[in-house]
Design a protein around this motif. Structure first.
Motif, mmCIF file in Angstrom:
data_model
loop_
_atom_site.group_PDB
_atom_site.id
_atom_site.type_symbol
_atom_site.label_atom_id
_atom_site.label_comp_id
_atom_site.label_asym_id
_atom_site.label_seq_id
_atom_site.Cartn_x
_atom_site.Cartn_y
_atom_site.Cartn_z
ATOM 1 N N GLU A 170 0.536 -1.247 -0.203
ATOM 2 C CA GLU A 170 -0.155 -0.474 0.179
ATOM 3 C C GLU A 170 0.874 1.013 -0.069
ATOM 4 N N SER A 171 1.587 1.073 0.842
ATOM 5 C CA SER A 171 2.975 1.944 0.893
ATOM 6 C C SER A 171 2.975 2.669 -0.351
ATOM 7 N N SER A 172 4.028 1.902 -0.946
ATOM 8 C CA SER A 172 4.433 1.764 -2.290
ATOM 9 C C SER A 172 3.153 2.383 -3.219
ATOM 10 N N ARG A 173 2.184 1.700 -3.348
ATOM 11 C CA ARG A 173 0.807 2.412 -4.039
ATOM 12 C C ARG A 173 0.928 3.490 -4.111
ATOM 13 N N TYR A 174 1.255 4.096 -3.210
ATOM 14 C CA TYR A 174 1.390 5.774 -3.140
ATOM 15 C C TYR A 174 2.106 6.411 -3.530
ATOM 16 N N LEU A 175 3.650 5.584 -3.154
ATOM 17 C CA LEU A 175 4.929 6.407 -3.582
ATOM 18 C C LEU A 175 5.009 6.046 -5.297
ATOM 19 N N ALA A 176 3.403 5.238 -6.496
ATOM 20 C CA ALA A 176 4.406 5.053 -7.226
ATOM 21 C C ALA A 176 3.170 6.136 -7.948
ATOM 22 N N ILE A 177 2.294 6.632 -6.967
ATOM 23 C CA ILE A 177 0.836 6.975 -8.055
ATOM 24 C C ILE A 177 1.630 8.569 -8.008
ATOM 25 N N ALA A 178 2.922 8.966 -6.789
ATOM 26 C CA ALA A 178 3.352 10.491 -6.947
ATOM 27 C C ALA A 178 4.269 10.207 -8.536
ATOM 28 N N ILE A 179 5.298 8.898 -8.011
ATOM 29 C CA ILE A 179 6.477 8.965 -9.070
ATOM 30 C C ILE A 179 5.418 8.849 -10.440
ATOM 31 N N SER A 180 3.985 8.994 -10.691
ATOM 32 C CA SER A 180 3.859 8.861 -12.540
ATOM 33 C C SER A 180 3.390 10.669 -11.695
ATOM 34 N N SER A 181 3.308 10.952 -11.615
ATOM 35 C CA SER A 181 2.904 12.511 -11.450
ATOM 36 C C SER A 181 4.564 13.545 -11.883
ATOM 37 N N ILE A 182 5.175 12.140 -10.683
ATOM 38 C CA ILE A 182 6.834 13.445 -10.901
ATOM 39 C C ILE A 182 7.312 12.812 -13.026
ATOM 40 N N VAL A 183 7.077 12.153 -13.157
ATOM 41 C CA VAL A 183 7.622 11.454 -14.685
ATOM 42 C C VAL A 183 6.217 12.198 -15.692
ATOM 43 N N ASN A 184 5.173 11.815 -15.449
ATOM 44 C CA ASN A 184 4.205 12.996 -16.300
ATOM 45 C C ASN A 184 4.840 14.875 -16.078
ATOM 46 N N THR A 185 4.995 15.524 -15.039
ATOM 47 C CA THR A 185 5.535 16.814 -15.065
ATOM 48 C C THR A 185 7.185 17.118 -15.624
ATOM 49 N N LEU A 186 8.265 15.905 -15.202
ATOM 50 C CA LEU A 186 9.381 15.589 -15.121
ATOM 51 C C LEU A 186 10.155 15.179 -16.619
ATOM 52 N N ASN A 187 8.899 14.254 -17.466
ATOM 53 C CA ASN A 187 10.037 13.761 -18.294
ATOM 54 C C ASN A 187 11.212 12.951 -18.102
ATOM 55 N N PRO A 188 11.482 12.522 -16.982
ATOM 56 C CA PRO A 188 12.940 12.174 -16.488
ATOM 57 C C PRO A 188 13.100 10.787 -16.721
ATOM 58 N N SER A 189 14.581 10.831 -16.938
ATOM 59 C CA SER A 189 15.287 9.463 -17.650
ATOM 60 C C SER A 189 15.448 8.171 -16.938
ATOM 61 N N LYS A 190 15.737 9.076 -15.400
ATOM 62 C CA LYS A 190 15.343 8.019 -14.467
ATOM 63 C C LYS A 190 15.143 8.387 -13.568
ATOM 64 N N ILE A 191 15.014 7.334 -12.573
ATOM 65 C CA ILE A 191 14.344 7.870 -11.005
ATOM 66 C C ILE A 191 14.994 6.560 -10.086
ATOM 67 N N VAL A 192 15.492 6.718 -9.766
ATOM 68 C CA VAL A 192 16.631 6.025 -7.757
ATOM 69 C C VAL A 192 15.808 6.672 -6.431
#
Lengths: 398, 398
Positions: free
Chosen positions: A317-339
């Motif tokens: 569940e904790s990772s699911r919310y992390l993934a939702i935030a990461i999705s927003s970051i991916v859409n906003t910043l279009n990065p090559s990598k997320i570490v």
């Protein structure tokens, strides 16, 4: 081996640039340096001599010949100079010494109860650094600088700590508290930004222009690189992704908002959920602990690895919310990598596929295809190491 | 007045830099330029002569004397060269001509039903440009370039349109379709990024390093500047803030995800909500329209201005989600300014205080204090104007 004053050496851009090229390409010959820089062999030779004299590099054997005499190769001298990294958090201080090549030659984690007391903390840190230098038989004149990583907002130009809420530090110039090593330059850096600097210098993000390092621990923060450079934002607080809203009616956050990522995905929130479940009498291996307060992240991960459904549910569940935030970051910043780093590495293998599949479903197709999501291989010590790299970045003009 | 080949002129960095300084500081004297650049008066004089010869600037009267002869001042020559901006969307094409100083000398909006047909669209655009140049009595040799703004992802290096979902264009080199003006350089730019370029060049974000321009229309997108430069992301798709998750169980979005900002705050979503409410028989002025399909954004705004509660509720709810996304952007990017544009300007005055108060409650204190949120003063035409500025940016080496 001589060295000029800390802020004076390698005044010229060319010198810094050549030293950096030796770092990146070494062992490298004078002829190769001349070719890369476009400077004449004579000019290159003069600059190299200066750097040799200052002790940063040494001549090492001979390289391949392209016809004539085999050229002498140049390389950074690992034992020439060093840098100290310090990571301060609520209840610990990490100390690290790296050499000029970025190799770790010393590291120590120290428990420390009262980091909110600045003078006391700095005195202890000075003591720990002294212990380290004594152990290494390194004179303090060989220390390029002390980089300090802080869980808070810093002004990278003035090296003021603007606000570190958990430490209760506000508008502090840490340099003012330093006595023993007052001749050594001190740099402060935000903890997540220090991790990003570390991943960029020696970790998974070398040569990568656009990436985000997300640190999961009691809070969640990120260091962002755009166009090959650390992006600090206008007031130095860029990367506060722990306060992205991921659940409009979620739990109240310390910041005053509701449903911030931190309230659902930080280690503190996971531990709270686990203890609550145990108190509620959920069927779980986590019930085996005598005192509910014994349950920390390590216990949750241990139970999850043993197949416990409740513990797995918490991580998932904790990772699911992390993934939702990461999705927003991916859409906003279009990065090559997320570490993803820090405490996350303890359970990354259990949740990574889950996170990737959510991001791939939730983020837009093209940026989702372009991004690689990985767990940090450096893990817990990335901020300490990043802090130690800050003085090296100054030396190499980065 | 002579001009070298499009990609050849002002080869030297110094020439471009001085031309840009004349743009920024003009009217400006040779002595002032010499002082700003650090170049010798002789070198400055030679470069200025070259620029004068190419026709970009003219000598204009005399400035203030600091003792000696009153210096001749230099200024951009507005009628020397021009740039064309084109904004293509589902059902319209906007054409704009600006002069070298950025002044708009021509603009026209054309309804166009079949923008999905690329060849047809480009032919019409060429025709419209011809009409504009004829009207202005400008020869096409005076056009520095054609900038084209697209609601989609572009490759700014190759000028390929990678994907524009609404136009159904994929992997298109628009240059290949251009016949009449095949000698003029063509640049493509993402629509929201074009708006950000516009705000940075002549709008509210001049001299601002870190800002975000959010365009609200049938979709929602943003153009992001970090460190004074447009941030494109790794694949050119940075700024897709319309797909930030703001409601986990919200409506399904065209992208496949649920609760994207677009599904709750775009003009399409607002109009859908309004029509649904009317069909459900809500008490509202919006019931006065004979056909529910007559209700568009303009009608909602009109009713809201007349005090209609249902219409106000739609604007307010849409703005609430916009503010949630803005809070996440403020926390992540810590920008100095957020400019909201396009259709938003029609109702900005009705919702701006609402948005500001939510951001101030939801974002972290320091970045929330640092950010100024405003409606674009340029509004609807910011993308067309931004597209026209792209060739100017090339000329001025930006």
């Amino acid at each position: 081996m001589k060295r000029a004053g800390n802020n004076q050496f390698l005044k010229q851009f060319n010198q810094t640039a050549i030293l950096d090229l030796i770092r990146i390409h070494g062992p490298v010959s004078r002829a190769e340096l001349s070719k890369i820089t476009g400077l004449s062999p004579t000019a290159t030779g003069i600059i190299v001599s200066g750097i040799l004299e200052q002790g940063y590099i040494f001549e090492t054997g001979t390289g391949k010949s392209k016809g004539g005499r085999r050229p002498v190769m140049l390389q950074l001298r690992p034992d020439s100079f060093y840098s100290v990294g310090v990571d301060i958090d609520i209840d610990y201080v990490n100390i690290m010494v790296v050499d000029i090549t970025g190799n770790v030659v010393y590291e120590k984690a120290e428990f420390m109860a009262y980091t909110c007391m600045c003078q006391l903390t700095v005195s202890r840190i000075e003591y720990y650094i002294k212990v380290a230098l004594d152990f290494l038989h390194i004179d303090s004149s060989k220390i390029l600088g002390i980089g300090i990583s802080i869980p808070g907002m810093v002004d990278s130009r003035t090296h003021e700590i603007i606000l570190a809420p958990n430490l209760k530090w506000e508008n502090i110039f840490i340099k003012d508290y330093i006595k023993r090593f007052s001749n050594i330059p001190v740099y402060v850096e935000n903890e997540a930004m220090a991790s990003a600097i570390c991943e960029n210098w020696i970790g998974a993000c070398q040569g990568i222009d656009n990436f985000v390092c997300i640190n999961v621990k009691s809070g969640i923060g990120a260091g962002i690189f755009t166009g090959g450079r650390l992006y600090r934002g206008t007031g130095g607080s860029a990367g506060e992704v722990g306060h992205i809203s991921v659940h409009e009616n979620g739990p109240k956050c310390g910041c005053g908002n509701y449903g911030c990522l931190e309230t659902l995905s930080s280690t503190v929130s996971m531990v709270e959920t686990a203890r609550k479940l145990v108190r509620q009498g959920v069927v779980s291996r986590m019930n085996s602990f005598e005192d509910v307060n014994e349950i920390g992240l390590d216990q949750i991960v241990e139970c999850a690895r043993a197949g416990d459904e409740a513990a797995r549910g918490i991580l998932s569940e904790s990772s699911r919310y992390l993934a939702i935030a990461i999705s927003s970051i991916v859409n906003t910043l279009n990065p090559s990598k997320i570490v993803i780093g820090k405490e996350f590495v303890k359970y990354a293998d259990l949740v990574m596929e889950h996170i990737k599949s959510i991001v791939s479903a939730k983020a837009l197709r093209l940026p989702a295809m372009n991004v690689e999501i990985i767990a940090s291989e450096i893990g817990q010590k990335s901020s300490t190491m990043g802090a130690a790299i800050v003085p090296l970045k100054v030396l190499f003009g980065k």
